[in-house]
Design a protein around this motif. Structure first.
Motif, PDB file in Angstrom:
ATOM      1  N   ALA A  38       0.854  -1.190   0.000  1.00  0.00           N
ATOM      2  CA  ALA A  38       0.000   0.000   0.000  1.00  0.00           C
ATOM      3  C   ALA A  38       0.885   1.233   0.000  1.00  0.00           C
ATOM      4  O   ALA A  38       2.082   1.164   0.246  1.00  0.00           O
ATOM      5  CB  ALA A  38      -0.895  -0.002   1.230  1.00  0.00           C
ATOM      6  N   GLN A  39       0.286   2.349  -0.312  1.00  0.00           N
ATOM      7  CA  GLN A  39       1.058   3.587  -0.383  1.00  0.00           C
ATOM      8  C   GLN A  39       1.741   3.862   0.957  1.00  0.00           C
ATOM      9  O   GLN A  39       2.871   4.312   1.016  1.00  0.00           O
ATOM     10  CB  GLN A  39       0.129   4.746  -0.758  1.00  0.00           C
ATOM     11  N   ASP A  40       1.043   3.568   2.054  1.00  0.00           N
ATOM     12  CA  ASP A  40       1.640   3.690   3.386  1.00  0.00           C
ATOM     13  C   ASP A  40       1.800   2.284   3.920  1.00  0.00           C
ATOM     14  O   ASP A  40       0.828   1.623   4.263  1.00  0.00           O
ATOM     15  CB  ASP A  40       0.723   4.513   4.300  1.00  0.00           C
ATOM     16  N   SER A  41       3.042   1.772   4.002  1.00  0.00           N
ATOM     17  CA  SER A  41       3.264   0.380   4.392  1.00  0.00           C
ATOM     18  C   SER A  41       3.640   0.230   5.853  1.00  0.00           C
ATOM     19  O   SER A  41       4.043  -0.845   6.279  1.00  0.00           O
ATOM     20  CB  SER A  41       4.366  -0.227   3.512  1.00  0.00           C
ATOM     21  N   ALA A  42       3.522   1.294   6.659  1.00  0.00           N
ATOM     22  CA  ALA A  42       3.841   1.197   8.085  1.00  0.00           C
ATOM     23  C   ALA A  42       2.757   0.415   8.810  1.00  0.00           C
ATOM     24  O   ALA A  42       1.563   0.679   8.647  1.00  0.00           O
ATOM     25  CB  ALA A  42       3.978   2.587   8.688  1.00  0.00           C
ATOM     26  N   ILE A  43       3.174  -0.587   9.598  1.00  0.00           N
ATOM     27  CA  ILE A  43       2.228  -1.373  10.373  1.00  0.00           C
ATOM     28  C   ILE A  43       2.780  -1.594  11.788  1.00  0.00           C
ATOM     29  O   ILE A  43       3.984  -1.423  12.035  1.00  0.00           O
ATOM     30  CB  ILE A  43       1.924  -2.745   9.731  1.00  0.00           C
ATOM     31  N   ASN A  89      -2.521  -9.910  24.442  1.00  0.00           N
ATOM     32  CA  ASN A  89      -2.332  -9.444  25.819  1.00  0.00           C
ATOM     33  C   ASN A  89      -1.326  -8.304  25.924  1.00  0.00           C
ATOM     34  O   ASN A  89      -0.913  -7.937  27.023  1.00  0.00           O
ATOM     35  CB  ASN A  89      -1.903 -10.606  26.716  1.00  0.00           C
ATOM     36  N   SER A  90      -0.891  -7.787  24.748  1.00  0.00           N
ATOM     37  CA  SER A  90      -0.011  -6.616  24.663  1.00  0.00           C
ATOM     38  C   SER A  90       1.366  -6.825  25.284  1.00  0.00           C
ATOM     39  O   SER A  90       2.065  -5.866  25.591  1.00  0.00           O
ATOM     40  CB  SER A  90      -0.678  -5.397  25.326  1.00  0.00           C
ATOM     41  N   ASP A  91       1.785  -8.093  25.466  1.00  0.00           N
ATOM     42  CA  ASP A  91       3.131  -8.310  26.005  1.00  0.00           C
ATOM     43  C   ASP A  91       4.186  -8.368  24.909  1.00  0.00           C
ATOM     44  O   ASP A  91       5.360  -8.599  25.173  1.00  0.00           O
ATOM     45  CB  ASP A  91       3.170  -9.584  26.852  1.00  0.00           C
ATOM     46  N   PHE A  92       3.730  -8.170  23.686  1.00  0.00           N
ATOM     47  CA  PHE A  92       4.655  -8.176  22.552  1.00  0.00           C
ATOM     48  C   PHE A  92       4.174  -7.189  21.514  1.00  0.00           C
ATOM     49  O   PHE A  92       2.978  -7.100  21.228  1.00  0.00           O
ATOM     50  CB  PHE A  92       4.728  -9.580  21.934  1.00  0.00           C
ATOM     51  N   ALA A  93       5.098  -6.416  20.935  1.00  0.00           N
ATOM     52  CA  ALA A  93       4.737  -5.473  19.871  1.00  0.00           C
ATOM     53  C   ALA A  93       5.958  -5.208  19.012  1.00  0.00           C
ATOM     54  O   ALA A  93       7.101  -5.197  19.504  1.00  0.00           O
ATOM     55  CB  ALA A  93       4.204  -4.168  20.451  1.00  0.00           C
ATOM     56  N   VAL A  94       5.722  -5.026  17.729  1.00  0.00           N
ATOM     57  CA  VAL A  94       6.790  -4.688  16.806  1.00  0.00           C
ATOM     58  C   VAL A  94       6.209  -3.760  15.740  1.00  0.00           C
ATOM     59  O   VAL A  94       5.073  -3.941  15.293  1.00  0.00           O
ATOM     60  CB  VAL A  94       7.410  -5.949  16.163  1.00  0.00           C
ATOM     61  N   SER A  95       6.989  -2.759  15.357  1.00  0.00           N
ATOM     62  CA  SER A  95       6.545  -1.803  14.338  1.00  0.00           C
ATOM     63  C   SER A  95       7.566  -1.761  13.208  1.00  0.00           C
ATOM     64  O   SER A  95       8.765  -2.012  13.408  1.00  0.00           O
ATOM     65  CB  SER A  95       6.400  -0.409  14.933  1.00  0.00           C
ATOM     66  N   LEU A 103      -1.979 -12.587  15.911  1.00  0.00           N
ATOM     67  CA  LEU A 103      -1.441 -11.247  16.120  1.00  0.00           C
ATOM     68  C   LEU A 103      -2.495 -10.195  15.778  1.00  0.00           C
ATOM     69  O   LEU A 103      -3.370 -10.409  14.933  1.00  0.00           O
ATOM     70  CB  LEU A 103      -0.200 -11.026  15.262  1.00  0.00           C
ATOM     71  N   ILE A 104      -2.387  -9.053  16.414  1.00  0.00           N
ATOM     72  CA  ILE A 104      -3.221  -7.897  16.086  1.00  0.00           C
ATOM     73  C   ILE A 104      -2.404  -6.973  15.216  1.00  0.00           C
ATOM     74  O   ILE A 104      -1.276  -6.612  15.562  1.00  0.00           O
ATOM     75  CB  ILE A 104      -3.673  -7.163  17.362  1.00  0.00           C
ATOM     76  N   CYS A 105      -2.954  -6.610  14.063  1.00  0.00           N
ATOM     77  CA  CYS A 105      -2.220  -5.777  13.104  1.00  0.00           C
ATOM     78  C   CYS A 105      -2.947  -4.446  12.927  1.00  0.00           C
ATOM     79  O   CYS A 105      -4.170  -4.406  12.734  1.00  0.00           O
ATOM     80  CB  CYS A 105      -2.102  -6.484  11.763  1.00  0.00           C
ATOM     81  N   ASP A 106      -2.174  -3.361  12.980  1.00  0.00           N
ATOM     82  CA  ASP A 106      -2.724  -2.023  12.805  1.00  0.00           C
ATOM     83  C   ASP A 106      -1.952  -1.326  11.693  1.00  0.00           C
ATOM     84  O   ASP A 106      -0.734  -1.178  11.770  1.00  0.00           O
ATOM     85  CB  ASP A 106      -2.608  -1.234  14.108  1.00  0.00           C
ATOM     86  N   GLY A 107      -2.638  -0.921  10.640  1.00  0.00           N
ATOM     87  CA  GLY A 107      -2.006  -0.234   9.523  1.00  0.00           C
ATOM     88  C   GLY A 107      -2.706  -0.546   8.223  1.00  0.00           C
ATOM     89  O   GLY A 107      -3.396  -1.573   8.089  1.00  0.00           O
ATOM     90  N   ALA A 108      -2.536   0.347   7.244  1.00  0.00           N
ATOM     91  CA  ALA A 108      -3.251   0.196   5.971  1.00  0.00           C
ATOM     92  C   ALA A 108      -2.810  -1.046   5.206  1.00  0.00           C
ATOM     93  O   ALA A 108      -3.571  -1.569   4.389  1.00  0.00           O
ATOM     94  CB  ALA A 108      -3.021   1.444   5.110  1.00  0.00           C
ATOM     95  N   SER A 109      -1.593  -1.529   5.431  1.00  0.00           N
ATOM     96  CA  SER A 109      -1.080  -2.668   4.674  1.00  0.00           C
ATOM     97  C   SER A 109      -1.346  -4.003   5.347  1.00  0.00           C
ATOM     98  O   SER A 109      -0.883  -5.035   4.877  1.00  0.00           O
ATOM     99  CB  SER A 109       0.425  -2.513   4.449  1.00  0.00           C
ATOM    100  N   CYS A 110      -2.068  -4.021   6.479  1.00  0.00           N
ATOM    101  CA  CYS A 110      -2.319  -5.272   7.187  1.00  0.00           C
ATOM    102  C   CYS A 110      -3.098  -6.248   6.299  1.00  0.00           C
ATOM    103  O   CYS A 110      -4.129  -5.879   5.721  1.00  0.00           O
ATOM    104  CB  CYS A 110      -3.107  -5.010   8.464  1.00  0.00           C
ATOM    105  N   PRO A 111      -2.625  -7.500   6.168  1.00  0.00           N
ATOM    106  CA  PRO A 111      -3.367  -8.493   5.378  1.00  0.00           C
ATOM    107  C   PRO A 111      -4.722  -8.786   6.011  1.00  0.00           C
ATOM    108  O   PRO A 111      -4.893  -8.693   7.228  1.00  0.00           O
ATOM    109  CB  PRO A 111      -2.460  -9.733   5.433  1.00  0.00           C
TER     110      PRO A 111
END
Length: 531
Positions: free
Chosen positions: A32-37, A43-49, A76-84
């Motif tokens: 996507a034009q903005d690929s940041a995810i 349980n929020s004990d793990f996150a990666v951007s 996993l929970i994915c946040d961003g326009a490029s999330c599958p």
């Protein structure tokens, strides 16, 4: 999840789907034009951007500040326009050589879809990009293949830039491209399994039929191409200025020509060469120039007169389906697919596996290229080869050794599968590494059950004959070990794999050039039914 490769073996794995553990993932969806995810656990004990790189239906790749990471996407929970999402369609992007992207790949994709009961919709784009949408008979989207037809060099550049997943190349990867790929986290592209030979092509020296020529030496071709020879009288032809017709330097095959023919003598292509954007344009111009000479791909000779390549000793070889398969023709140019070290989506895995099947080989032949199917060559059809051996054998090769060779090989049939080595190395060359995998697959699939396979080593004629025989025996052992390693689970009891060696007893080319020496250093495959 950690994927583990057992050496270079993959035939011991029981399911084609498990090839993902070896040939690694290449599928991704259009960014996507903005690929940041951002990915996080429930349980929020793990996150990666980071920047979204690709998704294969199971694993997602993200470019983070710490480097590229691959994670199991389920849960996993994915946040961003490029999330599958649920509409995900596996997509693979091919980029590279025009002849592969425009002539070979489209009919292969169509034939593969037909074989699996699917249909293909073709969507032309711009700048040489075409999308192939493969749909099941129920209308579901199975896979999307995007093909960008450009150059081999651009294909490698697109791979490094994450704008391609597979490179189509009409030449081998260069040292600089290998280093850049490793620095970019793509792994070693020169390892076994990182490249697939799709078809065989060649460069052929050609003239107008009016020229009255049928052969030329490699040395003369090299000197003419470099501009060192400009008059036909200098190579034993009637007086007349030579006009040189060539394809552009950016074509992978011309880069291979520079490496193989001009490079060993530290020559470069003449600045006076007339250049043509397409093989068809070159062939048409040459037909109207009886004093011209050019170089064309094997499948695009048109009505030109192909020239047999000869050495100073008189042994020569013409380009043909058999001589390309055996790699006896020195300007054989394999056409490659290069794959980085990532997981394969099962749909792509299945497609790549199908490329080695008989149905794919038929498509390749119909497209004007040479396939890799092994062809039997009975000894009765090799009279010229044995006549050359007798006439060219040196004083150190006694009649008794030639008689032994005929006695051993006489009851057997030669297959066109041949193995050769990189210059000055015990490492098999690219075509031979592909041949190892194909032979191992044929053994694994039972195509040689009840047979004795004999790997027969030969050498060039430089040095003592006894030492050359030992060297050719060692080369045959190298190939045997490579085949057994590729099988993984070992040689099945239904097949016997032996080695034999005859040193310099059967030359295929003159030893007066580096090219001739490499042609003679080979291991042939001979087969017979078990007694």
């Amino acid at each position: 999840m950690t994927w583990k490769q057992n050496g270079d073996s993959f035939f011991g794995l029981k399911s084609a789907a498990y090839l993902a553990a070896l040939f690694v993932c290449l599928c991704s969806i259009a960014r996507a034009q903005d690929s940041a995810i951002q990915l996080s656990s429930p349980n929020s004990d793990f996150a990666v951007s980071g920047q979204f790189l690709g998704y294969d239906g199971q694993f997602i790749r993200v470019d983070t500040t710490a480097g590229e990471v691959t994670l199991a996407y389920d849960g996993l929970i994915c946040d961003g326009a490029s999330c599958p999402d649920a509409t995900f369609v596996p997509t693979v992007r091919f980029s590279g050589a025009q002849r592969m992207g425009q002539i070979i790949l489209p009919p292969l994709i169509t034939a593969y879809a037909r074989d699996i009961g699917a249909s293909v919709t073709v969507e032309p784009g711009i700048d040489g990009v075409v999308a192939f949408h493969i749909r099941s008979d129920t209308g579901g989207n199975l896979m999307q293949i995007i093909v960008r037809s450009t150059t081999s060099a651009d294909g490698f550049a697109d791979l490094v830039a994450n704008e391609a997943d597979i490179v189509m190349s009409a030449r081998e990867v260069t040292a600089a491209e290998l280093a850049l790929a490793r620095e970019s986290g793509l792994g070693r592209l020169d390892r076994q399994g990182r490249s697939r030979i799709v078809a065989l092509d060649a460069l052929v020296a050609v003239v107008s039929p009016e020229a009255g020529m049928t052969q030329i030496s490699l040395e003369s071709l090299s000197r003419i191409s470099a501009g060192e020879v400009t008059n036909w009288a200098e190579v034993g032809r009637p007086e007349g200025a030579i006009s040189l017709h060539l394809l552009p330097d950016w074509m992978g095959q011309m880069q291979g020509f520079q490496t193989r023919i001009l490079g060993p003598a530290e020559r470069t292509v003449s600045a006076d060469a007339q250049r043509y954007a397409t093989p068809e344009g070159l062939a048409a111009a040459l037909m109207n120039d009886p004093r011209g000479i050019g170089v064309l791909p094997f499948g695009a000779l048109g009505d030109t007169q192909p020239l047999r390549l000869i050495g100073e000793c008189g042994i020569g070889v013409a380009a043909g389906r058999m001589t390309l398969k055996t790699e006896d023709y020195p300007l054989t140019m394999p056409l490659f697919l290069y794959l980085p070290e990532r997981r394969l989506h099962p749909e792509l895995d299945a497609l790549l596996g199908w490329l080695r099947r008989p149905a794919a080989q038929l498509v390749i032949r119909r497209a004007g290229f040479v396939d890799q199917t092994a062809i039997p060559i009975p000894i009765g059809q090799q009279g010229d080869r044995f006549a050359q051996a007798i006439s060219a054998a040196g004083a150190e090769v006694p009649l008794v050794e030639l008689q032994r060779m005929v006695r051993v090989l006489g009851p057997q049939v030669r297959l066109s599968t041949t193995f050769r080595f990189e210059a000055g190395s015990t490492r098999l060359d690219a075509q031979s590494r592909s041949n190892v995998l194909q032979l191992a697959r044929d053994i694994y699939d039972g195509r040689h059950d009840g047979r004795v396979l004999m790997l027969v080593g030969f050498s060039d004629g430089r040095g003592p004959a006894i030492a050359n025989r030992d060297l050719s025996s060692a080369r045959a052992d190298v190939v045997r070990r490579a085949v057994v390693a590729a099988l993984g689970e070992g040689l099945p009891p239904s097949v016997t794999l032996e080695t034999e060696a005859f040193g310099e007893a059967l030359p295929m080319a003159c030893d007066d050039t580096i090219w001739g020496q490499q042609i003679n250093r080979r291991v042939e495959l001979w087969v017979a039914d078990r007694g």
